[in-house]
Design a protein around this motif. Structure first.
Motif, PDB file in Angstrom:
ATOM      1  N   TYR A  10       0.822  -1.213   0.000  1.00 40.52           N
ATOM      2  CA  TYR A  10       0.000   0.000   0.000  1.00 40.52           C
ATOM      3  C   TYR A  10       0.856   1.264   0.000  1.00 40.52           C
ATOM      4  O   TYR A  10       0.347   2.350  -0.263  1.00 40.52           O
ATOM      5  CB  TYR A  10      -0.953   0.004   1.193  1.00 40.52           C
ATOM      6  N   SER A  11       2.134   1.134   0.316  1.00 35.70           N
ATOM      7  CA  SER A  11       3.073   2.245   0.156  1.00 35.70           C
ATOM      8  C   SER A  11       3.570   2.270  -1.279  1.00 35.70           C
ATOM      9  O   SER A  11       3.797   1.215  -1.886  1.00 35.70           O
ATOM     10  CB  SER A  11       4.279   2.096   1.099  1.00 35.70           C
ATOM     11  N   ASP A  12       3.789   3.461  -1.802  1.00 38.48           N
ATOM     12  CA  ASP A  12       4.189   3.580  -3.213  1.00 38.48           C
ATOM     13  C   ASP A  12       5.601   3.074  -3.464  1.00 38.48           C
ATOM     14  O   ASP A  12       5.986   2.890  -4.618  1.00 38.48           O
ATOM     15  CB  ASP A  12       4.064   5.041  -3.675  1.00 38.48           C
ATOM     16  N   SER A  14       6.877   0.163  -2.111  1.00 40.36           N
ATOM     17  CA  SER A  14       6.985  -1.244  -1.715  1.00 40.36           C
ATOM     18  C   SER A  14       6.019  -2.082  -2.547  1.00 40.36           C
ATOM     19  O   SER A  14       4.955  -1.615  -2.946  1.00 40.36           O
ATOM     20  CB  SER A  14       6.643  -1.409  -0.228  1.00 40.36           C
ATOM     21  N   ASP A  15       6.402  -3.335  -2.791  1.00 41.38           N
ATOM     22  CA  ASP A  15       5.482  -4.282  -3.439  1.00 41.38           C
ATOM     23  C   ASP A  15       5.311  -5.539  -2.574  1.00 41.38           C
ATOM     24  O   ASP A  15       5.041  -6.628  -3.071  1.00 41.38           O
ATOM     25  CB  ASP A  15       5.971  -4.654  -4.839  1.00 41.38           C
ATOM     26  N   TYR A  16       5.461  -5.390  -1.266  1.00 39.66           N
ATOM     27  CA  TYR A  16       5.410  -6.483  -0.295  1.00 39.66           C
ATOM     28  C   TYR A  16       3.951  -6.655   0.156  1.00 39.66           C
ATOM     29  O   TYR A  16       3.432  -5.834   0.911  1.00 39.66           O
ATOM     30  CB  TYR A  16       6.303  -6.099   0.880  1.00 39.66           C
ATOM     31  N   PRO A  17       3.254  -7.702  -0.287  1.00 39.11           N
ATOM     32  CA  PRO A  17       1.841  -7.851   0.061  1.00 39.11           C
ATOM     33  C   PRO A  17       1.621  -7.900   1.572  1.00 39.11           C
ATOM     34  O   PRO A  17       2.410  -8.512   2.311  1.00 39.11           O
ATOM     35  CB  PRO A  17       1.462  -9.181  -0.589  1.00 39.11           C
ATOM     36  N   MET A  18       0.551  -7.299   2.022  1.00 33.04           N
ATOM     37  CA  MET A  18       0.296  -7.184   3.453  1.00 33.04           C
ATOM     38  C   MET A  18       0.234  -8.548   4.136  1.00 33.04           C
ATOM     39  O   MET A  18       0.831  -8.746   5.206  1.00 33.04           O
ATOM     40  CB  MET A  18      -0.995  -6.397   3.692  1.00 33.04           C
ATOM     41  N   GLU A  19      -0.455  -9.512   3.535  1.00 39.23           N
ATOM     42  CA  GLU A  19      -0.548 -10.820   4.181  1.00 39.23           C
ATOM     43  C   GLU A  19       0.805 -11.528   4.206  1.00 39.23           C
ATOM     44  O   GLU A  19       1.120 -12.231   5.187  1.00 39.23           O
ATOM     45  CB  GLU A  19      -1.589 -11.707   3.512  1.00 39.23           C
ATOM     46  N   ALA A  20       1.632 -11.326   3.199  1.00 39.03           N
ATOM     47  CA  ALA A  20       2.970 -11.917   3.205  1.00 39.03           C
ATOM     48  C   ALA A  20       3.804 -11.333   4.337  1.00 39.03           C
ATOM     49  O   ALA A  20       4.590 -12.043   4.986  1.00 39.03           O
ATOM     50  CB  ALA A  20       3.658 -11.690   1.861  1.00 39.03           C
ATOM     51  N   VAL A  21       3.643 -10.035   4.600  1.00 35.29           N
ATOM     52  CA  VAL A  21       4.339  -9.406   5.730  1.00 35.29           C
ATOM     53  C   VAL A  21       3.939 -10.107   7.028  1.00 35.29           C
ATOM     54  O   VAL A  21       4.795 -10.458   7.865  1.00 35.29           O
ATOM     55  CB  VAL A  21       4.011  -7.895   5.818  1.00 35.29           C
ATOM     56  N   VAL A  22       2.660 -10.305   7.204  1.00 36.72           N
ATOM     57  CA  VAL A  22       2.163 -10.933   8.433  1.00 36.72           C
ATOM     58  C   VAL A  22       2.706 -12.348   8.574  1.00 36.72           C
ATOM     59  O   VAL A  22       3.192 -12.748   9.651  1.00 36.72           O
ATOM     60  CB  VAL A  22       0.620 -10.938   8.438  1.00 36.72           C
ATOM     61  N   GLN A  23       2.656 -13.116   7.515  1.00 35.37           N
ATOM     62  CA  GLN A  23       3.140 -14.492   7.571  1.00 35.37           C
ATOM     63  C   GLN A  23       4.634 -14.550   7.873  1.00 35.37           C
ATOM     64  O   GLN A  23       5.095 -15.380   8.674  1.00 35.37           O
ATOM     65  CB  GLN A  23       2.827 -15.205   6.255  1.00 35.37           C
ATOM     66  N   TYR A  73      -6.793   4.130   1.412  1.00 34.12           N
ATOM     67  CA  TYR A  73      -7.190   3.965   2.811  1.00 34.12           C
ATOM     68  C   TYR A  73      -8.302   2.943   3.018  1.00 34.12           C
ATOM     69  O   TYR A  73      -8.182   2.081   3.911  1.00 34.12           O
ATOM     70  CB  TYR A  73      -7.592   5.316   3.420  1.00 34.12           C
ATOM     71  N   PRO A  74      -9.395   2.973   2.243  1.00 34.00           N
ATOM     72  CA  PRO A  74     -10.460   1.976   2.501  1.00 34.00           C
ATOM     73  C   PRO A  74      -9.985   0.534   2.351  1.00 34.00           C
ATOM     74  O   PRO A  74     -10.299  -0.330   3.182  1.00 34.00           O
ATOM     75  CB  PRO A  74     -11.522   2.337   1.464  1.00 34.00           C
ATOM     76  N   ARG A  75      -9.234   0.246   1.291  1.00 31.85           N
ATOM     77  CA  ARG A  75      -8.734  -1.119   1.094  1.00 31.85           C
ATOM     78  C   ARG A  75      -7.711  -1.485   2.163  1.00 31.85           C
ATOM     79  O   ARG A  75      -7.670  -2.630   2.643  1.00 31.85           O
ATOM     80  CB  ARG A  75      -8.121  -1.269  -0.297  1.00 31.85           C
ATOM     81  N   TYR A  76      -6.859  -0.551   2.517  1.00 33.53           N
ATOM     82  CA  TYR A  76      -5.817  -0.760   3.535  1.00 33.53           C
ATOM     83  C   TYR A  76      -6.447  -1.169   4.860  1.00 33.53           C
ATOM     84  O   TYR A  76      -6.068  -2.183   5.472  1.00 33.53           O
ATOM     85  CB  TYR A  76      -5.043   0.549   3.670  1.00 33.53           C
ATOM     86  N   VAL A  77      -7.419  -0.389   5.311  1.00 34.71           N
ATOM     87  CA  VAL A  77      -8.064  -0.672   6.589  1.00 34.71           C
ATOM     88  C   VAL A  77      -8.852  -1.975   6.518  1.00 34.71           C
ATOM     89  O   VAL A  77      -8.807  -2.797   7.440  1.00 34.71           O
ATOM     90  CB  VAL A  77      -8.964   0.504   7.009  1.00 34.71           C
ATOM     91  N   SER A  78      -9.542  -2.193   5.411  1.00 38.20           N
ATOM     92  CA  SER A  78     -10.336  -3.410   5.263  1.00 38.20           C
ATOM     93  C   SER A  78      -9.468  -4.664   5.289  1.00 38.20           C
ATOM     94  O   SER A  78      -9.783  -5.649   5.981  1.00 38.20           O
ATOM     95  CB  SER A  78     -11.129  -3.347   3.961  1.00 38.20           C
ATOM     96  N   GLU A  79      -8.356  -4.647   4.552  1.00 31.87           N
ATOM     97  CA  GLU A  79      -7.499  -5.833   4.537  1.00 31.87           C
ATOM     98  C   GLU A  79      -6.872  -6.070   5.901  1.00 31.87           C
ATOM     99  O   GLU A  79      -6.777  -7.217   6.366  1.00 31.87           O
ATOM    100  CB  GLU A  79      -6.409  -5.714   3.473  1.00 31.87           C
ATOM    101  N   LEU A  80      -6.456  -5.005   6.563  1.00 31.96           N
ATOM    102  CA  LEU A  80      -5.858  -5.174   7.884  1.00 31.96           C
ATOM    103  C   LEU A  80      -6.862  -5.774   8.865  1.00 31.96           C
ATOM    104  O   LEU A  80      -6.519  -6.670   9.649  1.00 31.96           O
ATOM    105  CB  LEU A  80      -5.330  -3.837   8.406  1.00 31.96           C
ATOM    106  N   ARG A  81      -8.105  -5.315   8.815  1.00 25.54           N
ATOM    107  CA  ARG A  81      -9.116  -5.877   9.716  1.00 25.54           C
ATOM    108  C   ARG A  81      -9.312  -7.369   9.450  1.00 25.54           C
ATOM    109  O   ARG A  81      -9.461  -8.177  10.383  1.00 25.54           O
ATOM    110  CB  ARG A  81     -10.444  -5.134   9.539  1.00 25.54           C
ATOM    111  N   THR A  82      -9.305  -7.756   8.202  1.00 23.99           N
ATOM    112  CA  THR A  82      -9.432  -9.173   7.851  1.00 23.99           C
ATOM    113  C   THR A  82      -8.259  -9.979   8.412  1.00 23.99           C
ATOM    114  O   THR A  82      -8.447 -11.065   8.983  1.00 23.99           O
ATOM    115  CB  THR A  82      -9.498  -9.332   6.324  1.00 23.99           C
TER     116      THR A  82
END
Length: 288
Positions: A10-12, A14-23, A73-82
């Motif tokens: 979500y940062s311009d 980086s291309d590191y997917p949020m779920e991959a970061v978590v894993q 922001y909407p997608r960022y917050v939504s994915e993080l909540r998931t």
């Protein structure tokens, strides 16, 4: 272990997917992580800006996108909540952003802050007068004294006016972009003291950013001198983060940096929930 400065796709920059970061964080034993993706009003537009994409030339002539580059922001917050729900038994995930602030962009950040229930906000300085440090646009045609003092004066002006932040990020990051070497600490000390006194008085903190190691800097970020000054003035609220943008960065040098903080006399680092600081004993994080 905690990592409180983490970027995803979500940062311009980086291309590191949020779920991959978590894993990856779970595999590396990180128990709490805060996403702090970039928002830089003044030089970037929001994801839904109708004016389209613009480009300008970077310092070595390559095109740099400057529009539609802030967080969706909407997608960022939504994915993080998931992900918070999906991985709730394995890791604590917090909602944050890194605000790349300037005095003239404060109203935009004030509006953004009211839109979502943030846990944590890093207040960083990435540009002044919409001139970037990494391209040398701000430093060009200025003396080393002028651009260093300008950096700290703008930081002080921002934090005197804006209070909805948790910590100041990489407080002396101008060092990383200073082609003339390190500007002497004693020449910065008065301005830094005013910044740190304001931080302490307002109940805010500063971050220790472990990216200094990967950039090959000869000191911590902020420097050991700044960390000693902060503690001497009564400051104790610290967060620690890797400033990661890719897998190799995530969680890097957290343990080594905590060891140094312990030797300096610090006994706690902090996490945040709904903008409230929560202490963690360094000794416990190090398994002592």
């Amino acid at each position: 272990m905690l990592d409180y400065h983490v970027h995803s796709a979500y940062s311009d920059d980086s291309d590191y997917p949020m779920e991959a970061v978590v894993q990856d964080a779970i595999r590396r034993g990180i128990r709490e992580l805060c996403f702090t993706d970039h928002v830089d009003y003044g030089v970037k537009r929001d994801w839904d800006d109708p004016r389209g994409i613009e480009y300008r030339r970077g310092d070595i002539g390559e095109p740099v996108q400057v529009a539609n580059a802030n967080v969706d922001y909407p997608r960022y917050v939504s994915e993080l909540r998931t992900l918070q729900q999906k991985y709730r038994s394995e890791i604590t995930l917090r909602l944050g952003l890194e605000f790349g602030m300037q005095v003239h962009t404060i109203p935009a950040y004030e509006r953004l802050f009211t839109r979502y229930p943030f846990d944590f906000i890093i207040m960083s300085l990435h540009q002044i007068d919409d001139q970037e440090f990494w391209t040398q646009d701000y430093q060009r045609r200025k003396s080393q004294q002028e651009y260093n003092e300008g950096f700290y004066r703008e930081t002080l002006r921002v934090i005197r006016r804006y209070k909805n932040y948790s910590v100041i990020g990489h407080l002396d990051s101008i060092v990383r972009y200073d082609l003339q070497g390190i500007y002497p600490f004693e020449k910065r000390k008065l301005l830094l003291s005013e910044i740190l006194k304001t931080v302490i008085r307002d109940g805010k903190g500063i971050e220790v950013n472990t990216s200094s190691h990967r950039y090959g800097l000869p000191d911590l970020t902020p420097s050991r001198d700044i960390l000693h000054l902060y503690r001497s003035l009564g400051g104790e609220l610290l967060t620690i983060g890797s400033d990661s943008h890719k897998p190799a960065h995530l969680g890097a040098y957290l343990r080594e940096t905590l060891e140094e903080l312990w030797e300096m006399g610090y006994r706690r680092v902090y996490s945040f929930e709904r903008m409230r600081p929560l202490p963690h004993e360094i000794a416990a994080l190090l398994g002592r």
